[in-house]
Design an enzyme around this catalytic site. Sequence first.
Site, PDB file in Angstrom:
ATOM      1  N   GLU A 261       0.815  -1.222   0.000  1.00 27.31           N
ATOM      2  CA  GLU A 261       0.000   0.000   0.000  1.00 27.31           C
ATOM      3  C   GLU A 261       0.844   1.266   0.000  1.00 27.31           C
ATOM      4  O   GLU A 261       0.516   2.239  -0.683  1.00 27.31           O
ATOM      5  CB  GLU A 261      -0.945   0.017   1.210  1.00 27.31           C
ATOM      6  CG  GLU A 261      -2.104  -0.959   1.116  1.00 27.31           C
ATOM      7  CD  GLU A 261      -1.775  -2.345   1.668  1.00 27.31           C
ATOM      8  OE1 GLU A 261      -0.610  -2.555   2.081  1.00 27.31           O
ATOM      9  OE2 GLU A 261      -2.659  -3.213   1.685  1.00 27.31           O
TER      10      GLU A 261
ATOM     11  N   HIS B 102      -9.904  -4.421  11.388  1.00 22.80           N
ATOM     12  CA  HIS B 102     -10.602  -4.154  10.128  1.00 22.80           C
ATOM     13  C   HIS B 102     -11.802  -3.234  10.322  1.00 22.80           C
ATOM     14  O   HIS B 102     -12.692  -3.205   9.485  1.00 22.80           O
ATOM     15  CB  HIS B 102     -11.077  -5.463   9.487  1.00 22.80           C
ATOM     16  CG  HIS B 102      -9.994  -6.203   8.771  1.00 22.80           C
ATOM     17  ND1 HIS B 102      -8.981  -6.850   9.424  1.00 22.80           N
ATOM     18  CD2 HIS B 102      -9.752  -6.380   7.449  1.00 22.80           C
ATOM     19  CE1 HIS B 102      -8.182  -7.411   8.538  1.00 22.80           C
ATOM     20  NE2 HIS B 102      -8.615  -7.140   7.333  1.00 22.80           N
TER      21      HIS B 102
END
Lengths: 328, 355
Positions: free
Chosen positions: A62, A131
């Site tokens: 990322e 998450h």
Amino acid sequence: MGTMNITMREALNQAMAEEMERDETIFLMGEEVAEYNGAYKVSEGLLDRFGPKRVWDTPISENGFCGLGIGAAMTGLRPIIEFMTFNFAFVAMDQIINNAAKTLYMSGGQFSVPMVMRGPGGAAAQVGAQHSSVLDSIFAYFPGLKVVSPSTPKDAKGLLKTAIRDDNPVIFIENELLYGVSGEVPEEEFTIPMGEGAVRAEGGDVTLIAFSRINHMLLEGIPEFQKEGISVELIDPRTVKPLDLDIIARSVSKTHRVVIVEEGHRFAGVGAQVADEIYQRCFDDLDAPIARVTHAENPLPYAKHLEAVSLPSVAETIRAAKAVLYRA
Amino acid sequence: MATAANRKGRTSNLGERRKQPITLKTLKPRWKRAMEELGREGLVALYRQMFLVRSFEQRCEQMYQQRKIGGFLHLYMGEEAVGVGMLAAIGKDDYVCTSYRDHGIALARGIASRTLMAELFGKVDGLSRGKGGSMHFYSKEHNLLGGHGIVGGQIPIGLGAAFSAKYRDSGQMSLIFLGDGAVQQGAFHECMNIASLWKLPAIFIIENNQYGMGTSTSRSSAVQDFTSKGPGYNMEAIMVDGMNLLDCYSVVADAVAVRRKKPKPLLIEAKTYRYRGHSISDPATYRKKDEIERYRDIDPISQIRSLMAENSWLDEAQAKELEREVRDEVVDAVNFADESPPSDVAERGQHVYAE
């Protein structure tokens, strides 16, 4: 002027497709966005339609591909960088904060970064602490970034198109639980400007201010407020930054009481900033201190019953509304 | 082109035999070719540029002591051959980015010393109107994508420029300068992989000055030969002598010639040395005097000066004249920066967002 009933997922997909059709410098890049059609199917069909030059599957890097997007934006392209979930943006934070947000400024206006970073954020269903982060306040803290947090398919489409055309880095946080939610969306081309909120429900007793998914929760809960004899006005600012203070001030001048409901944590959350802005601007209009309903001050637990008591609820919001109405 | 394997061990590091300055007799064929390619005029220009970087930074030190320059100041002195040599081998349209040690790169890119000094003074005539400072030199005109303050933070940016060049099929290259310290950052590895996977026209240049702040590479890296990082990403890697302008120039010139038509990345390790501490506030007591002196023996600027003298391209008088000109240029830059007005305070709120 007709409308179509589509899901949030389809609305986002249409926004990207229409913009990519219009401007060849736009490309989509992220994990699983191409051949897999997106982890949440937001990019479904885009590879087939636009080909591998425009839609890129990346390695799980990322920081690398987000920074790549920034470099590409500085050199003539308009990237859309997808984070499979915004939780993964944490490993790209150096690029987002130090480069995307600050390059225009550090370069004295020479290099703009026209780029959208998008993906799902917020708590889903029992996906655990790592998450489930709500990141709006983290990004909104930094000058140079814009932060969008849409709640309806129409807003998602109109605001994503605006974000793609914006010459600034835009953090576009979709809510994971809203992807399948349907709504009416105009058939013809449209955009929605940033910094313009929407009134989701009109009422006279209390102003509720909420972003993204929380609007759905509160709208569904309106009968329960009515049972308690509370008439609520629900304001959805739609963009966290820039923030539409006018629409909030108008409502506060009518109700004189405010409850801010947010999915994020309490400490230094977006609601704290919204409350401060209201105090600065509408102090004389207020008949009670502003109340906040937030994610509790703990990471989100896995167990369903613990998850439920960590997140804001209609019941908790009713309690807060009663408190600002001095009916508790 | 030489590969990492067959050139390994060619450059000496500390602890090995003392290195000698290059002479006409010891010129390798590639360096000789570089000399011919550049010609007298070209090589004198590069000598001038190296001397400019050195003089500019010597003056920066003084200006810092006089408090005309504040904040951090990371000096490039000793590493001039890397930036000047390599940037001489690329074109105006190519992209360049680097770390906070960016003065030499910016000057080698052709940015006016006046504009740079004004930026260091925090004045309105600076590159970024005084909002960037020493570590953040950006120039759209010169395709310089910063001056980055976070170790390794520039690597994804340079990768993005390479991606953009390939996307637009423009034939541009992207030169990404980084220090030995940045090799240990995740960004380096992520970008090496992507560049190789997607065959992007990126040249990663590790300016190995052998210290990440005060920590030597022997204390920070499990391997000392950074060209070994190439094969793991299926990327060609070359070691160059970072004290040798001709070596630096020729490796990039050759690499670019091949890659413009058929993009692919390259890793270069330039063994070099910084004479000063990590930043102006670092007295560099972690290094022995002897070590610095050994690099002074092969000073990049003196090496080229004596080589040109030997080749009758620049005699003592001509060199002195040129050096005087450069010093005057730097004095002029300082005067310009001094006289440049501070920006209006309203500048503070400008360029936060693009209109």
